[in-house]
Each structure stands twice: as structure tokens, then as C-alpha cells.
Motif scaffolding. Sequence first.
Motif, mmCIF file in Angstrom:
data_model
loop_
_atom_site.group_PDB
_atom_site.id
_atom_site.type_symbol
_atom_site.label_atom_id
_atom_site.label_comp_id
_atom_site.label_asym_id
_atom_site.label_seq_id
_atom_site.Cartn_x
_atom_site.Cartn_y
_atom_site.Cartn_z
ATOM 1 N N GLN A 5 0.599 -1.348 0.028
ATOM 2 C CA GLN A 5 0.323 0.456 -0.144
ATOM 3 C C GLN A 5 0.925 1.494 0.026
ATOM 4 O O GLN A 5 2.170 0.923 0.321
ATOM 5 C CB GLN A 5 -0.782 -0.135 1.153
ATOM 6 C CG GLN A 5 0.324 -0.068 2.273
ATOM 7 C CD GLN A 5 0.246 -1.950 2.909
ATOM 8 O OE1 GLN A 5 -0.863 -2.121 2.707
ATOM 9 N NE2 GLN A 5 0.922 -1.312 3.841
ATOM 10 N N ALA A 6 -0.181 2.437 -0.284
ATOM 11 C CA ALA A 6 0.569 3.780 -1.122
ATOM 12 C C ALA A 6 0.380 4.600 1.036
ATOM 13 O O ALA A 6 -1.069 4.270 0.753
ATOM 14 C CB ALA A 6 0.611 4.594 -2.508
ATOM 15 N N TYR A 7 1.463 5.563 1.108
ATOM 16 C CA TYR A 7 0.875 6.055 2.384
ATOM 17 C C TYR A 7 0.533 7.604 1.706
ATOM 18 O O TYR A 7 2.011 8.339 0.924
ATOM 19 C CB TYR A 7 1.813 6.080 3.321
ATOM 20 C CG TYR A 7 1.290 4.887 3.946
ATOM 21 C CD1 TYR A 7 0.248 4.260 4.776
ATOM 22 C CD2 TYR A 7 2.550 3.470 3.335
ATOM 23 C CE1 TYR A 7 0.596 3.245 6.161
ATOM 24 C CE2 TYR A 7 2.415 2.367 3.765
ATOM 25 C CZ TYR A 7 1.703 2.181 5.302
ATOM 26 O OH TYR A 7 1.107 0.852 6.091
ATOM 27 N N VAL A 8 -0.774 7.839 2.496
ATOM 28 C CA VAL A 8 -0.444 10.180 2.246
ATOM 29 C C VAL A 8 -0.308 10.636 3.234
ATOM 30 O O VAL A 8 -0.471 9.889 4.038
ATOM 31 C CB VAL A 8 -1.897 10.224 1.547
ATOM 32 C CG1 VAL A 8 -1.677 11.957 0.944
ATOM 33 C CG2 VAL A 8 -1.817 9.669 0.397
ATOM 34 N N TRP A 9 1.056 11.616 3.359
ATOM 35 C CA TRP A 9 1.929 12.384 3.582
ATOM 36 C C TRP A 9 0.967 13.935 3.556
ATOM 37 O O TRP A 9 0.418 14.242 2.396
ATOM 38 C CB TRP A 9 2.772 12.398 3.775
ATOM 39 C CG TRP A 9 3.388 11.144 3.839
ATOM 40 C CD1 TRP A 9 3.326 10.060 3.808
ATOM 41 C CD2 TRP A 9 3.536 10.543 5.672
ATOM 42 N NE1 TRP A 9 3.726 8.748 3.729
ATOM 43 C CE2 TRP A 9 4.256 9.339 5.800
ATOM 44 C CE3 TRP A 9 3.842 11.496 6.781
ATOM 45 C CZ2 TRP A 9 4.836 8.407 6.068
ATOM 46 C CZ3 TRP A 9 4.021 10.666 7.993
ATOM 47 C CH2 TRP A 9 4.429 8.837 7.808
ATOM 48 N N ARG A 10 0.428 14.216 4.211
ATOM 49 C CA ARG A 10 0.635 16.461 4.774
ATOM 50 C C ARG A 10 1.015 16.854 5.071
ATOM 51 O O ARG A 10 1.957 17.085 6.015
ATOM 52 C CB ARG A 10 -0.908 16.176 5.129
ATOM 53 C CG ARG A 10 -1.915 15.655 5.386
ATOM 54 C CD ARG A 10 -3.131 16.394 5.691
ATOM 55 N NE ARG A 10 -4.552 15.487 4.886
ATOM 56 C CZ ARG A 10 -5.101 16.636 3.717
ATOM 57 N NH1 ARG A 10 -4.762 17.444 3.154
ATOM 58 N NH2 ARG A 10 -6.083 16.091 3.264
ATOM 59 N N LEU A 11 2.482 17.783 3.981
ATOM 60 C CA LEU A 11 3.314 18.512 4.145
ATOM 61 C C LEU A 11 3.479 19.639 5.306
ATOM 62 O O LEU A 11 3.612 20.141 6.054
ATOM 63 C CB LEU A 11 4.143 18.803 3.141
ATOM 64 C CG LEU A 11 4.255 17.647 2.377
ATOM 65 C CD1 LEU A 11 5.114 18.235 0.980
ATOM 66 C CD2 LEU A 11 5.301 16.586 3.018
ATOM 67 N N GLN A 12 2.004 19.964 5.142
ATOM 68 C CA GLN A 12 1.288 21.107 6.102
ATOM 69 C C GLN A 12 2.081 20.663 7.117
ATOM 70 O O GLN A 12 2.673 21.652 8.456
ATOM 71 C CB GLN A 12 -0.080 21.525 5.995
ATOM 72 C CG GLN A 12 -0.691 22.175 4.636
ATOM 73 C CD GLN A 12 -0.412 21.307 4.062
ATOM 74 O OE1 GLN A 12 -0.219 20.206 4.182
ATOM 75 N NE2 GLN A 12 -0.902 21.533 2.610
ATOM 76 N N ASN A 13 1.646 20.042 7.967
ATOM 77 C CA ASN A 13 1.577 19.284 9.720
ATOM 78 C C ASN A 13 2.574 18.206 9.878
ATOM 79 O O ASN A 13 2.475 17.786 11.233
ATOM 80 C CB ASN A 13 0.539 19.486 10.503
ATOM 81 C CG ASN A 13 -0.410 19.051 9.964
ATOM 82 O OD1 ASN A 13 -0.467 18.398 8.513
ATOM 83 N ND2 ASN A 13 -1.570 18.867 10.540
ATOM 84 N N PHE A 14 3.391 17.920 8.952
ATOM 85 C CA PHE A 14 4.341 16.909 8.732
ATOM 86 C C PHE A 14 3.233 15.930 9.492
ATOM 87 O O PHE A 14 4.032 14.977 10.345
ATOM 88 C CB PHE A 14 5.584 16.844 9.869
ATOM 89 C CG PHE A 14 6.134 18.510 8.565
ATOM 90 C CD1 PHE A 14 6.674 17.694 7.572
ATOM 91 C CD2 PHE A 14 6.285 19.216 9.507
ATOM 92 C CE1 PHE A 14 7.289 19.148 7.317
ATOM 93 C CE2 PHE A 14 6.656 20.501 8.645
ATOM 94 C CZ PHE A 14 7.500 20.581 7.750
ATOM 95 N N ILE A 16 0.454 11.758 8.689
ATOM 96 C CA ILE A 16 0.427 10.407 7.499
ATOM 97 C C ILE A 16 -1.032 11.648 7.546
ATOM 98 O O ILE A 16 -1.870 11.533 8.121
ATOM 99 C CB ILE A 16 0.141 9.359 7.897
ATOM 100 C CG1 ILE A 16 -0.125 8.403 7.001
ATOM 101 C CG2 ILE A 16 -0.670 9.266 9.385
ATOM 102 C CD1 ILE A 16 0.828 6.861 7.057
ATOM 103 N N GLY A 17 -1.070 11.171 5.972
ATOM 104 C CA GLY A 17 -2.699 11.590 6.011
ATOM 105 C C GLY A 17 -4.068 9.730 6.201
ATOM 106 O O GLY A 17 -3.752 9.215 6.759
ATOM 107 N N GLU A 18 -4.990 10.481 5.432
ATOM 108 C CA GLU A 18 -6.104 9.652 5.997
ATOM 109 C C GLU A 18 -6.322 8.567 4.879
ATOM 110 O O GLU A 18 -7.103 8.129 5.328
ATOM 111 C CB GLU A 18 -7.953 10.803 6.797
ATOM 112 C CG GLU A 18 -8.498 11.651 5.256
ATOM 113 C CD GLU A 18 -7.382 12.612 5.073
ATOM 114 O OE1 GLU A 18 -8.330 13.681 4.373
ATOM 115 O OE2 GLU A 18 -6.488 13.250 5.748
#
Length: 509
Positions: A5-14, A16-18
Amino acid sequence: MDTEQAYVWRLQNFVIGEHILRPRPENPTPLKACAISACGNFAVLGTAGGWIERFNLQSGISRGSYLDRPKESAHDGEVVGVACDSTNTLMISAGYHGDIKVWDFKGRDLKSRWEIGCTVVKIVYNRLNGLLATVTDDLVIRLYDVMALRMVRKFEGHTDRITDVCFSEDGKWLLSSSMDGSLRIWDVILARQIDAIHVDVAISALSLSPNMDVLATTHVDQNGVYLWVNRSIFSGASSVDSFASGKEVVSVRLPSISSMDGSQTEDPDEPVTDNSVSKDASVSATFIKQIPELVTLSLLPKSQWQSLINLDIIKVRNKPIEPPKKPEKAPFFLPSAPSLSGEISFTPGEANGYNDAKGNEVEKNDRKLDMPSSAFLQLLHSSAEMKDFSAFTEYIKGLSPSALDMELRMLQIIDDENLEELNGKPEMITIELLLDYFVHEISYRNNFEFIQAVIRLFLKIHGETIRCHPKLQYKAKKLLEIQSNIWQKIDTMFQQTRCMVTFLSNSQF
């Protein structure tokens, strides 16, 4: 690595995404490649089984897979890399067995394909010029025009496995690194090598900044990122040949961790001790003093030193509508004064014996005479004697804007009729020391933005006093002269930097 699986990350607050993206959940295989579209709404994933699937990043929902019919996958073997163009028109994928395929991004239909003839290790796509760089196991870098579907460049020279390649922002250069320890820069337009260097430790990954002024590299078994600066930015030369080594490979040492000695490099086998840390700290302090042209910032929050400039506006805005009311009973907790240092200091209460107001007034005056000088004055006088204001600077940096404003206003001289009597006043001596402190700090450009804010507040409070006293006028003129020279140099430096940016297209590392 080795995950399905691939993970989504949010760079605004570092964090992992939902969403966690799982391509082909009925027959999962480890993911080997991923790419995000230019619009930022889609992610394309390639697996070890040759499966390529597109997902929406906002919802995490699959938007279809790319299939090379009549086969039930995109490639026969592992997907080495995927890339999207700048207009979401094409999607390019590469298979381990050497097949490059171009797909319709939206319709997911196969438009064209070509065979390289050997195993593909890595691909890098440049969205600006539409060129695709492929790294193969025969140690050759090939450039393909995706729209024309043909090879346009072929670069040879590396003698060991190629670890990474990257394009410059304008697409005119291609940088490549290899396990043979070499870093080579290729001119895409002229189809030739323009520079090459050799380092002791092989480069594992590299990245060139968008402004083409800094190159970042990581090395095998080395902790940290090494930075290389573009020399042509600081020289202003317009010819690439004046810096380039051509086909010759120049041996260089890794960038030094020391700001003093460029020949000293980090020894990975040498343990880090407290002595080495203290030595680096002393070297850093010495370095700042030896090069006064270096501007250093205070690293304070922007709101803290900007509040010094706008204290009057803040006080008017925060002025209470009603006067504070005296509590009917004494509070259970003792009131304490706020401080940035964290030390607890209790606010002084009123004296005992409220019925005898006259006696209380005498008692308060006696305490005022016996009260020692504040830490502000003690540190200022001791720092002036030692000619080292570092402790005083750290103290005022820890004060809140209102506390620092109060310390400066405590030095105000109200009666300025007799100049001879004022020369011996403690307030006059302290104002002179503060002017000497500002001259010292500005000369060395230490805590530059914070000192500028303190000077503005100081002159706003004591400007009239300085205007009326010749001795203070002399020190103020000296401060003005140093300020003017420093700001003139800073303006000149920024003008030169803006002019040097025009040479980036013809620069060379």
C-alpha cells in the motif's frame, strides 16, 4: 519498501494523511513506483506485478487501472517508474524488462510504446521540455522525446552502477551520479559532458535546487546531506568553459562540517564527545567575531521583536474598558508576574497597616532606597566592564516586549535643566552604556533584526534626552554612521545577488 500500500502525507503539519492507497486488493503485490500529477489531485501507483492504478488523493478512491490488452496488466514485469506530464494528457511508465509505454492519462488507453533493449533501472521525466531520462544496466543514460517517440540523446561515461539522475529546473542540464564516485553534469542542448567531479564516497542520491544555486547530495554510509554551491553565482562569469572541466574528472573532497577550515572533513569513525561539541561552539563564536560582515539573526519569533515596534498600538488596543476592581478577599494563590524564562516571581503586595497611610508611605520609600538594582542594570554594567555583551543580549531576548519597554522607560530623565548635575546621574550613565551596547552589536551584526527593533524603541523613549546632551549626541552620531555603512553594504549585497541570478542559465558548479 516491500509494502502493498501507499501512504499519503500532509506536508503542512508533517503527519500521515487519512487515506492509505491499496492497488488491486484482490491480488496485492509490493509497490515499486509512484507519482503525483501536476495538478496534485491524482496519484499513479505501479506494483511489482506490473499493475498500474490511478487514485484520487482527496477521496482515496481508485479512478481506474492502465491495462495493455489483451494482457491483464500494464507490464509483464516490475514497474520501474511512472510519470505524468504537465497537462494531465500523458502518463509514462517503464517496465523492468526495458519497455517504455505512453498512456492517455484520462482514458487510460495505450498510445505508444518502444523497447530499449536492456533492463531499465530508473526513469526521470522533465515536464518542462517533455524529455524522459532512462537509466539502464548497461551504464548508459538515454533521453527520449515523449511526443516524438524517439531517442534524442545518449550519454556514456560512468563505469559503475548509476545511482541517481536529475534535471535542472530549466531542463538544460542533466546531473547523474554513480557508484564509481563520480558526479557528471551533461548539457542536454549541446549533447556533451560539461563537468565531472570524483569524491571518495559514492553518491547515493542528488537534488538540484530550483534556482540552480545549491546541489544537495547524500552518500553511501554517510549520515547527513552534503551541500555544494554554484560558484558562478559569486563570480559573475558568463562562460561555462571557465568553470567546467569538460571530459576530465576532477577529484574533490566532501564539503566540510567546519565553518573555519574547509579542508577538515567529518570522520565517521570518530565518536562525538562533549569536548568536540564545545570546541565547535567556540569555533562558531570565533568565526562570527572574525567576520563582522556576517549578519546573524536572533531566531526569536517574529511577533516578539515586532511587538517592540508597535507597543503603543498594542497598549491602546488592549486598554481595559473598566478599571480593575479590588477583590473582596485575598486570593488563595499568590499572584505572580509572567516571564519568558520560566522563573516564578511574585508581584509585590501592598504594605501592612492600611489605616496609617503616612506610615506606609515612609516604609515604602525606605524599601525603595534599600532595593538593589535590577538584573537589567546589573548585566548591562558588568557586560560593559568585560566588553562582552552576550549575557546582556540573552537576558533582554528573554524579556517580554512590555517588560523590556518598562526597563527602558525606567531610565527616563524628566528634569533636564542642569546639564552638569545630569552627567553623574545613574540614568545618564545607563543611557550612555546602552548607546555603546548598540554600537557594539551593530558593528558585529549580531541579533540583527532584534537589535534594530530595540534601537527604535530606545530612540522613541530617549530621543529628546539625547538631543539635549552633547555627550549623548556624539554617541548617537557614531551609531548613525555605523548604521548607514552597514545598511549600504547590505543593499549592495542584495543588488549583486539579483544581478547574479541573470547568469544562472550559463553557470556551472
